[in-house]
Each structure stands twice: as C-alpha cells, then as structure tokens.
Design an enzyme around this catalytic site. Structure first.
Site, PDB file in Angstrom:
ATOM      1  N   ARG A  52     -10.263 -11.648   0.234  1.00  0.00           N
ATOM      2  CA  ARG A  52     -11.492 -12.870  -1.010  1.00  0.00           C
ATOM      3  C   ARG A  52     -10.280 -14.133  -0.389  1.00  0.00           C
ATOM      4  NH1 ARG A  52     -10.890  -9.076  -5.570  1.00  0.00           N
ATOM      5  NH2 ARG A  52     -11.495  -7.715  -4.574  1.00  0.00           N
TER       6      ARG A  52
ATOM      7  N   LYS B 248       0.626  -1.032  -0.543  1.00  0.00           N
ATOM      8  CA  LYS B 248      -0.145  -0.483  -0.053  1.00  0.00           C
ATOM      9  C   LYS B 248       0.734   1.348   0.047  1.00  0.00           C
ATOM     10  CE  LYS B 248      -4.030  -2.095   1.896  1.00  0.00           C
ATOM     11  NZ  LYS B 248      -4.858  -2.118   0.598  1.00  0.00           N
TER      12      LYS B 248
HETATM   13  N1  BES Z   1      -8.761  -4.023   3.384  1.00  0.00           N
HETATM   14  C1  BES Z   1      -8.277  -3.587   1.859  1.00  0.00           C
HETATM   15  C2  BES Z   1     -10.022  -2.542   1.812  1.00  0.00           C
HETATM   16  C3  BES Z   1     -10.426  -1.514   2.085  1.00  0.00           C
HETATM   17  C4  BES Z   1      -9.629  -0.198   2.151  1.00  0.00           C
HETATM   18  C5  BES Z   1     -10.772  -1.713   3.332  1.00  0.00           C
HETATM   19  C6  BES Z   1     -10.451   1.229   2.944  1.00  0.00           C
HETATM   20  C7  BES Z   1     -11.056  -0.234   4.189  1.00  0.00           C
HETATM   21  C8  BES Z   1     -10.926   0.758   4.127  1.00  0.00           C
HETATM   22  C9  BES Z   1      -8.314  -4.791   1.029  1.00  0.00           C
HETATM   23  O1  BES Z   1      -7.416  -5.613   1.301  1.00  0.00           O
HETATM   24  C10 BES Z   1      -7.802  -3.886  -0.195  1.00  0.00           C
HETATM   25  O2  BES Z   1      -6.522  -3.619  -0.157  1.00  0.00           O
HETATM   26  N2  BES Z   1      -8.381  -4.306  -1.571  1.00  0.00           N
HETATM   27  C11 BES Z   1      -7.863  -3.364  -2.225  1.00  0.00           C
HETATM   28  C12 BES Z   1      -8.088  -4.284  -3.872  1.00  0.00           C
HETATM   29  C13 BES Z   1      -7.385  -4.427  -4.768  1.00  0.00           C
HETATM   30  C14 BES Z   1      -6.155  -3.587  -4.743  1.00  0.00           C
HETATM   31  C15 BES Z   1      -8.332  -4.965  -5.999  1.00  0.00           C
HETATM   32  C16 BES Z   1      -8.213  -1.936  -2.686  1.00  0.00           C
HETATM   33  O3  BES Z   1      -9.842  -1.977  -2.690  1.00  0.00           O
HETATM   34  O4  BES Z   1      -8.070  -1.332  -3.119  1.00  0.00           O
HETATM   35 MN    MN Z   2      -5.122  -5.340   1.481  1.00  0.00          MN
END
Ligand code: BES
Ligand code: MN
Ligand code: ZN
Length: 491
Positions: free
Chosen positions: A345, A270
């Site tokens: 997922r 991230k």
């Molecule tokens: N835990 C995150 C999603 C999330 C984002 C939760 C903001 C709470 C606040 C999840 O694991 C994630 O990183 N999702 C990505 C998915 C993408 C890489 C397909 C996202 O939403 O950017």
């Molecule tokens: Mn994630």
C-alpha cells in the site's frame, strides 16, 4: 506443453475433434463426419460424461488417426469457461498422445445454442495458449530438454477461427506476465522490470518512462524510496503509455500494479515459511504489463491507457525503513509506519497520488498481491474487489465474466477509514488489531485517490498463482488480470 501453436488453413490432420453435450451422444451431423461410426460409439461409452473438457478417444481406422470426442457440459450452461476447459482437455490429450495436428469441427453442436462463435473461439485460443506456457530458462545442465511437439490447428468454422487467433494473442500476453512472475528475485529486480517495460514499449510503439533516484525524490515518491531503501536493487516507478493512432478519445484509463520484486517483510520480518514465494509479490505489476502487451498487440483500443508499476524490493539492512517512521506523501498525507510488511500500500500510494495529479484519469484500476487476509477470505476462487463507483464496478464485473477471472466485492465503510487513523501522523499503514486486513489495505489506499475519480482496487493475493496442475494452468503463476483488463478495454 507445445513448442509453438499455429492456425493452419489446409493439409491433413492427425486428429479430428468433435463435441457433444452432457447426457447426449454426438449429434447426427457431427457423427456423420466420421464415417466409421467409431466416434459415435465412443460418445456413448460411460466415460464420455460430456463434462466440459472431458475427452474420449476413438480410432476410425482411416481418414484420421484418432477422433477426440470432447464434452461441452450442460447445453444450457455453455459459456467462455466451457471453451477454455475444452481447449485444455484437448491440448492435454494431444500432448499425451504426441499428436501435433488437429481439426476442430464443433459447428453442429454450437448451432444448437446461442453462443457467439467468435467469443467461443477466443476462449478456446486462450485455453490452448495458456496451457502451452513453459518457462525453462532457469533450468540448467541437470535437466534434459523435454521434447515438445508443435501444434497446428484447423477449424471448420471461420468465425471461431478468427476468435482463436485473438485468444492466442491474449494468452501470449498472459504468458509474458507469467514468465515475469516466475523469474526469481535475484534476476527480476526493479531494474529488470523497468527493462522489460522499456523493451515492450519499444517493440509495440508505446512510451515508457522510468523514475529512479533523483527523479523519485523530485516526484516525492515517499513509499518507493522508503520501502526500497534497504535493498541494493534500487526502486523505481515505471510508467508505460499507450496512445492510439490519432490520439484517442477522452481521458485515459490508468492501471497500477504492485511490483514488489521480493517481500521479506522488512524489519517486520516474515516468519517461518511466510517468505517463500514472495518473488510473486510483483504479480500485480506483471499483470498490468501483460495487459499493456495485450492492449498494444491485440485490443488496440481507441483511448489512451497509462500503466504504472511501483517496483521495489522490501528488504532489510541498517538503512531499512522502520516501524514508527513517518512518511509524507506527495498529496500531503502523512503515514505512520506500524508494520514494514504492509509495504504494498505504501508503494501503490505513490502511483495513485501521481496519476490523480498528472493524468486526469477516466478511472484507475490497481492490482496488488496486498494481503494474506484476502486469501483467507476468498481463497483462490475470487479476487477481492473494492470499488464504490457503480459504473466502473459494472465494467470490471462484466470483464470478469468474460475472462473467467472472478471478482467479489468487499465493503468500504467510513469506519474502516477511521480504523486507519494514526495517533501521531494522519494515518497508519496497518492497524495491529488484525481486523479486516484486506479492507484496511483498501481503506489506506483510498486516502491517495482524488474523490471524484472512479477507482477499483483488486487484491489478487489469492488468485495470482495456483498450486495444482489442472485445466489450462500448471502449478505456478496464472497471470491473473491480464485478460480481465484486456476485456475491459475491449468493451
Ligand atoms: N505481499 C504480502 C501479502 C501476501 C500474502 C501476498 C500471501 C501473497 C500471499 C503483503 O505485503 C503482506 O505482507 N501483507 C501483510 C499485511 C499485514 C502486515 C498488515 C499480511 O497480509 O499479512
Ligand atoms: Mn508485505
Ligand atoms: Zn507484499
């Protein structure tokens, strides 16, 4: 806000709480409860808008120190949300004036409506209980202990009071989930979550099993093993089972919660500030455990309920799983990892496969902070709901209406499932085309649910926490889903 909340049966109260509808002064019966006339006069002041939860104060001079006249909103729009707002308004005012005993007498205005006193009381109890959540275990010597009063509440209406007792119970279960959410990732590891589940089960007569190490391998939990690989805090699958006395009727309801104790994104790291707050990536699991708390202590349904928490930390090291890896799941589906940040997922898939094979579920509901996309789409107002089963969807929607935890249906067309096809394996965990992220997540998960089993996926990334200190919440975790799941199992 309060040290402790109790329901009192007798004794003098400092504050009398009366209520009026928007656009109306106090009704005659309510006004007669304050012989001084101060409350009636207060209800006519311009700031007595009558909006739900708006409180004006009156000083009757004797019998009570104060009267709080609280708004019930529009007479025709009274619902459970009204009573949560009313409780929050009164609770905040009680704390502000440092009063600790109150008597609520709102039977007269309620008699003018069709509202159910028990349900209203329950919502009131929830509101007061949620407002009182505090978590200061992580404060240290540099913080002076805030002085909090105890709160003792009396109610004129017995049925309302019984409801309040239920609502306080649901709030306690929700606050348990919120405290878990608040716990930092160096404390709240997968093992810590397993510990919490074990303790809860022991205390409430449920059964808890934790799959770790070899057991994860034996049960082919590919997602947990891979997502959790890079962290020294090892992953686990936590299973909690509630069985009513006599064994219960029919197939079990299964609840699954994404419990990523920290989400760095893994090797697909991230960036910028995207990582801050990712201790709350376990909130699906926290809500599911909170719901089990409510089920065992408040709801006690006459059917079995099984919960799974898929606990792992998505970290990075030379042992981390990587983009391009291919995982083979218990149900035979292979997954090409395209993005290690789409980890939720991957771990949920383990629990979905396992339960479909082992538990013969009546239905499955999963809660997950799955995508940032759902936050973009629905903000913090609705959770994204994916459910193709009409009956289950109606049940979830009905529970959402009662709990005030709103859900909005998003589509699940076969084209979205097509979008998840892999050139190498069966499916990919994320399509880099950046389209419809929340739906991609649900489409991915659908590959792990047996076709005839009703299933509902709730993406709670937008609703699991709030930024504002308002109403019954302070800024921080909401425990979203605990009350919805509890209401669903109470129906
Ligand atoms: N835990 C995150 C999603 C999330 C984002 C939760 C903001 C709470 C606040 C999840 O694991 C994630 O990183 N999702 C990505 C998915 C993408 C890489 C397909 C996202 O939403 O950017
Ligand atoms: Mn994630
Ligand atoms: Zn995540």
């Amino acid at each position: 806000m309060f040290d402790d909340i109790t329901i009192a049966r007798k004794g003098a109260a400092q504050v009398l709480v009366l209520a009026h509808f928007k656009g109306e002064p106090l009704d005659r019966k309510s006004a007669s409860l304050d012989a001084s006339g101060a409350a009636l006069a207060a209800s006519k002041r311009t700031e007595a808008t009558g909006e739900a939860g708006v409180v004006v104060e009156a000083f009757p001079g004797k019998s009570y120190e104060r009267v709080f006249v609280v708004g019930l909103g529009d007479k025709t729009k009274l619902d459970a949300g009204t009573f949560r707002a009313v409780a929050a308004g009164i609770g905040r005012k009680m704390a502000a004036v440092k009063a600790s005993t109150l008597r609520v007498d709102i039977a007269a205005p309620l008699a003018q409506t069709k509202v159910d006193a028990f349900a209203a009381g329950s919502a009131f109890g929830e509101g007061m209980g949620l407002l009182s959540w505090v978590c200061d275990v992580f404060r240290g010597k540099a913080t002076t202990d805030p002085k909090r009063t105890k709160l003792a509440m009396q109610f004129a209406d017995a049925e309302f009071e019984t409801g309040v007792d239920r609502g306080l119970g649901l709030a306690e279960s929700t606050n348990f989930a919120r405290t878990l959410s608040q716990s930092p990732p160096n404390v709240a590891t997968p093992d810590f979550m397993a510990d919490q589940a074990t303790k809860l089960a022991r205390k409430t007569g449920m059964k808890c099993t934790v799959f770790r190490d070899d057991a994860l391998v034996r049960e082919k939990c590919e997602g947990l093993i891979n997502v959790g690989k890079a962290s020294e805090n090892k992953p686990c699958l936590i299973r909690v089972e509630y069985t009513p006395k006599g064994g219960g009727k029919g197939k079990p309801v299964v609840l699954i919660g994404k419990t990523v104790t920290y989400d760095t994104g893994g090797l697909s790291l991230k960036i910028n500030n995207g990582m801050v707050g990712m201790k709350r990536d376990k909130d699906g699991g926290c809500a599911v455990l909170g719901a089990m708390h409510a089920i065992a202590t408040v709801i006690k349904p006459n059917k079995r309920v099984i919960a799974y928490l898929t606990a792992a930390e998505n970290s990075l090291s030379d042992e981390a799983y990587r983009p391009d890896d291919v995982l083979t799941y218990r149900n035979g589906v292979t997954v090409e990892v395209t993005n290690t940040d789409a980890e939720g997922r991957l771990v949920l898939a383990d629990a979905l496969c396992y339960t479909c094979e082992k538990d013969n579920p009546a239905c499955i509901i999963d809660l997950a902070t799955l995508t940032g996309g759902v936050v973009v789409a629905l903000g913090s107002t609705y959770a994204g709901m994916f459910c193709e089963d009409d009956k289950l969807r109606a049940q979830v929607e009905a529970a959402a209406t009662i709990s005030g935890e709103r859900v909005w249906r998003l589509p699940m067309h076969t084209e979205y499932r097509e979008m998840m096809k892999s050139p190498v394996a069966d499916i990919i965990n994320s399509n880099p085309n950046r389209k419809a992220h929340p739906i991609q997540g649900a489409a991915f998960l659908s590959y792990f649910v047996k076709e005839n089993i009703p299933w509902c996926h709730l993406d709670i990334a937008g609703v699991h926490a709030v930024e504002k200190n308002a109403g019954m919440f302070i800024d921080g975790p909401t425990g979203w889903g605990v009350r919805l799941l509890a209401e669903m199992l109470d129906a």
